[in-house]
Structure formats: structure tokens, C-alpha cells
Design an enzyme around this catalytic site. Structure first.
Site, PDB file in Angstrom:
ATOM      1  N   GLU A 151      52.395  71.264  24.821  1.00 33.46           N
ATOM      2  CA  GLU A 151      52.987  72.169  23.908  1.00 33.46           C
ATOM      3  C   GLU A 151      54.328  72.928  24.416  1.00 33.46           C
ATOM      4  O   GLU A 151      54.678  73.831  23.697  1.00 33.46           O
ATOM      5  CB  GLU A 151      52.120  72.929  23.161  1.00 33.46           C
ATOM      6  CG  GLU A 151      50.958  72.630  22.089  1.00 33.46           C
ATOM      7  CD  GLU A 151      51.321  71.635  21.084  1.00 33.46           C
ATOM      8  OE1 GLU A 151      52.652  71.050  21.055  1.00 33.46           O
ATOM      9  OE2 GLU A 151      50.382  71.210  20.480  1.00 33.46           O
ATOM     10  N   HIS A 211      49.269  80.209  22.069  1.00 29.43           N
ATOM     11  CA  HIS A 211      49.058  79.022  21.145  1.00 29.43           C
ATOM     12  C   HIS A 211      47.575  78.980  21.534  1.00 29.43           C
ATOM     13  O   HIS A 211      46.895  79.027  22.461  1.00 29.43           O
ATOM     14  CB  HIS A 211      49.592  77.973  21.266  1.00 29.43           C
ATOM     15  CG  HIS A 211      48.991  76.789  20.666  1.00 29.43           C
ATOM     16  ND1 HIS A 211      48.844  76.819  19.279  1.00 29.43           N
ATOM     17  CD2 HIS A 211      48.454  75.699  21.205  1.00 29.43           C
ATOM     18  CE1 HIS A 211      48.391  75.705  18.770  1.00 29.43           C
ATOM     19  NE2 HIS A 211      47.955  75.003  19.927  1.00 29.43           N
ATOM     20  N   HIS A 228      43.582  77.789  18.891  1.00 31.71           N
ATOM     21  CA  HIS A 228      42.708  77.238  17.695  1.00 31.71           C
ATOM     22  C   HIS A 228      42.047  78.017  17.227  1.00 31.71           C
ATOM     23  O   HIS A 228      40.735  77.658  16.986  1.00 31.71           O
ATOM     24  CB  HIS A 228      42.346  75.801  17.977  1.00 31.71           C
ATOM     25  CG  HIS A 228      43.296  74.650  18.649  1.00 31.71           C
ATOM     26  ND1 HIS A 228      43.004  73.358  19.044  1.00 31.71           N
ATOM     27  CD2 HIS A 228      44.553  74.710  18.887  1.00 31.71           C
ATOM     28  CE1 HIS A 228      44.002  72.804  19.514  1.00 31.71           C
ATOM     29  NE2 HIS A 228      45.162  73.458  19.270  1.00 31.71           N
ATOM     30  N   TYR A 245      47.118  95.694   5.149  1.00 37.28           N
ATOM     31  CA  TYR A 245      48.712  96.494   5.800  1.00 37.28           C
ATOM     32  C   TYR A 245      48.853  96.109   7.093  1.00 37.28           C
ATOM     33  O   TYR A 245      50.079  95.845   7.280  1.00 37.28           O
ATOM     34  CB  TYR A 245      48.515  97.965   5.387  1.00 37.28           C
ATOM     35  CG  TYR A 245      47.709  98.555   6.525  1.00 37.28           C
ATOM     36  CD1 TYR A 245      48.470  98.827   7.696  1.00 37.28           C
ATOM     37  CD2 TYR A 245      46.768  99.201   6.392  1.00 37.28           C
ATOM     38  CE1 TYR A 245      47.606  99.864   8.780  1.00 37.28           C
ATOM     39  CE2 TYR A 245      45.956  99.912   7.215  1.00 37.28           C
ATOM     40  CZ  TYR A 245      46.334 100.030   8.404  1.00 37.28           C
ATOM     41  OH  TYR A 245      45.434 100.857   9.636  1.00 37.28           O
ATOM     42  N   HIS A 284      45.847  72.568  12.634  1.00 39.44           N
ATOM     43  CA  HIS A 284      46.071  72.808  14.122  1.00 39.44           C
ATOM     44  C   HIS A 284      45.656  73.813  14.502  1.00 39.44           C
ATOM     45  O   HIS A 284      44.617  74.086  15.217  1.00 39.44           O
ATOM     46  CB  HIS A 284      47.274  72.467  14.442  1.00 39.44           C
ATOM     47  CG  HIS A 284      47.912  72.278  15.819  1.00 39.44           C
ATOM     48  ND1 HIS A 284      48.792  71.616  16.442  1.00 39.44           N
ATOM     49  CD2 HIS A 284      47.116  72.970  17.010  1.00 39.44           C
ATOM     50  CE1 HIS A 284      48.790  71.767  17.624  1.00 39.44           C
ATOM     51  NE2 HIS A 284      47.859  72.470  17.983  1.00 39.44           N
ATOM     52  N   TYR A 311      53.685 102.456  16.899  1.00 42.38           N
ATOM     53  CA  TYR A 311      52.307 102.560  17.017  1.00 42.38           C
ATOM     54  C   TYR A 311      51.789 101.507  18.132  1.00 42.38           C
ATOM     55  O   TYR A 311      51.994 100.332  17.933  1.00 42.38           O
ATOM     56  CB  TYR A 311      51.551 102.264  15.578  1.00 42.38           C
ATOM     57  CG  TYR A 311      50.313 102.194  15.589  1.00 42.38           C
ATOM     58  CD1 TYR A 311      49.477 103.312  15.686  1.00 42.38           C
ATOM     59  CD2 TYR A 311      49.410 101.063  15.433  1.00 42.38           C
ATOM     60  CE1 TYR A 311      48.106 103.291  15.553  1.00 42.38           C
ATOM     61  CE2 TYR A 311      48.278 100.668  15.800  1.00 42.38           C
ATOM     62  CZ  TYR A 311      47.575 102.057  15.771  1.00 42.38           C
ATOM     63  OH  TYR A 311      46.113 101.982  15.435  1.00 42.38           O
TER      64      TYR A 311
HETATM   65  P1  13P Z   1      47.472  71.622  26.481  1.00 46.28           P
HETATM   66  O1  13P Z   1      46.100  71.305  27.217  1.00 46.28           O
HETATM   67  O2  13P Z   1      48.460  70.272  26.865  1.00 46.28           O
HETATM   68  O3  13P Z   1      48.041  72.908  26.664  1.00 46.28           O
HETATM   69  O4  13P Z   1      47.167  71.087  25.143  1.00 46.28           O
HETATM   70  C1  13P Z   1      46.049  71.841  24.276  1.00 46.28           C
HETATM   71  C2  13P Z   1      46.712  72.051  22.622  1.00 46.28           C
HETATM   72  O5  13P Z   1      46.340  72.684  22.123  1.00 46.28           O
HETATM   73  C3  13P Z   1      47.608  71.070  22.139  1.00 46.28           C
HETATM   74  O6  13P Z   1      47.788  71.738  21.041  1.00 46.28           O
END
Ligand code: 13P
Length: 217
Positions: free
Chosen positions: A76, A95, A97, A116, A158, A211
Site C-alpha cells: 500500500e 492503515h 483492517h 461528538y 477493505h 485537547y
Molecule cells: P502489506 O503486507 O503489503 O503491507 O499489505 C497488507 C494490506 O493490508 C494490504 O491492504
């Protein structure tokens, strides 16, 4: 071997990858973390168990996409690179999941102003970037658009992206986002929830500046 500030950033990426899984926000190697550095970014390597990470295994990606390191950068890297290029206020990206963010993203449901605390993300909603295959330029383009004026977004079918001036702030927002998603999911079980108004969110944004972790910006 790297030293000084660069070494600290590489270690911070490892620490926050481990924190992602220990906190239950993520599992396996499905998350990735980056920190702006020099003319590019330091980023977790692709598909490497976080427990096996050492500072020398963290990849470096230049803004033109050239990568350095013993392991390829996260698949990514494009959206990490493109968000950092588009947003001078951003210094780090998380990033993952997370389950509730992903449940909403599967339904293509943006998060409306149900609490809020949505104000810490810069506005009254968290958008969902349309689906595109992981690692693609298309996904990156969608993410950059969904993040306009915001510090987080969901990715259809995703997961989530959270931004911060620092890695601590990006991680804090990733956790707060999952809490918001869990609250919205729970509220939906009782029916379509009543919402705060845009004015109420703006009032919170004015009051909340300074804050806690909002301060680092
Ligand atoms: P990587 O292991 O390449 O970081 O990928 C994981 C992933 O969540 C792709 O969306």
C-alpha cells in the site's frame, strides 16, 4: 545500521505495528504504518510478521516511488506516498483492517455525526473510498479524495486509514475511529440513529482544538 532520528522513526514504526495487533485493531500483517522522512517515507515492509521486524527491515520509499530496503515496501506504499504528497499537515499514516470499520466499509456506509468525537477527524463525517484492488493507484486516488479535509477514511470492502502529524496521533485516531465505528454499528441495531448537526460538530471542533493528542498539530 541507521542512527538518530531515522533509527527512532524505524523503531516507532515497529512499535506501532505491534501495538496495532496487541490492541485488537488489526490481525496478521494486514496493516501498515508509515512516517514521513527526508524526501520520502519510512514504511513497514510487505507481508512480514510484525514480531520479526527490526529497524533495518523498514523500507524507504522516495516520492518518485523508488524503494530501498532488504524487503519490498508495503503493497500500500502508493496511498501512503500520495497522502503525504497531498497533505503537508500529515507526518504519519496508519492503515489497518479493524473489524467495525471494515463492517461499515463492506456496506459502503460513511460514518455520520453520531458522536461528538467525530470532530477530531476534521468534519461531520468519515467517508468511504470506493473499492479498488489493494495496492493499486486507483485505490490510492480514491483514498486521497476521501481524505480531503479529513484525518481518516474507510476503504470499501477493505479497512481504514488514519492520519496524524505524528505516529502517536495517527494511532490515536485509528483507535478512536474504530470506537466510533463500533458505536455506530451498535446504534444501528436500535434503528437509524438521530444525528448531531453540522453546527454542533463545528462547535466541538472549535472547543476541542488543543485537547489531548489534537495538540501536536
Ligand atoms: P502489506 O503486507 O503489503 O503491507 O499489505 C497488507 C494490506 O493490508 C494490504 O491492504
Amino acid at each position: 545500521m541507521t542512527t538518530g532520528e531515522e533509527h527512532d522513526k524505524r523503531q516507532a514504526i515497529i512499535d506501532h505495528c505491534l501495538k496495532l495487533n496487541n490492541s485488537g485493531l488489526n490481525q496478521g500483517t494486514s496493516g501498515n504504518v508509515s512516517i514521513r522522512h527526508g524526501d520520502g517515507l519510512l514504511i513497514s515492509p510487505t507481508s512480514t510478521p510484525y514480531a520479526d521486524l527490526t529497524p533495518d527491515k523498514i523500507a524507504y520509499v522516495h516520492m518518485d516511488g523508488r524503494a530501498e530496503g532488504p524487503i519490498a515496501p508495503s503493497s500500500e506504499w502508493r496511498f501512503h506516498r500520495d497522502v503525504l504528497a497531498a497533505r503537508s499537515d500529515v507526518g504519519a499514516i496508519v492503515h489497518a483492517h479493524p473489524t467495525y470499520c471494515t463492517i461499515l466499509a463492506i456496506h459502503g456506509r460513511e460514518i455520520p455525526p453520531i458522536h461528538y468525537m467525530i470532530a477530531i477527524f476534521g468534519g461531520p463525517n468519515i467517508r468511504v473510498a470506493p473499492y479498488a484492488i489493494f495496492g493499486s493507484q486507483e485505490l490510492s486516488d480514491h483514498a486521497v479524495t476521501a481524505l480531503e479535509g479529513r484525518h481518516a477514511c474507510l476503504l470499501d470492502h477493505h479497512g481504514s486509514i488514519a492520519l496524524g502529524a505524528s505516529i502517536e496521533q495517527a494511532f490515536w485516531r485509528a483507535e478512536e475511529l474504530e470506537t466510533l465505528a463500533r458505536q455506530y454499528h451498535g446504534a444501528l441495531l436500535l434503528g437509524e440513529p438521530p444525528l448531531l448537526t453540522e453546527q454542533q460538530i463545528e462547535d466541538v471542533m472549535n472547543k476541542i482544538a488543543g485537547y489531548g493528542l489534537t495538540e501536536v498539530e
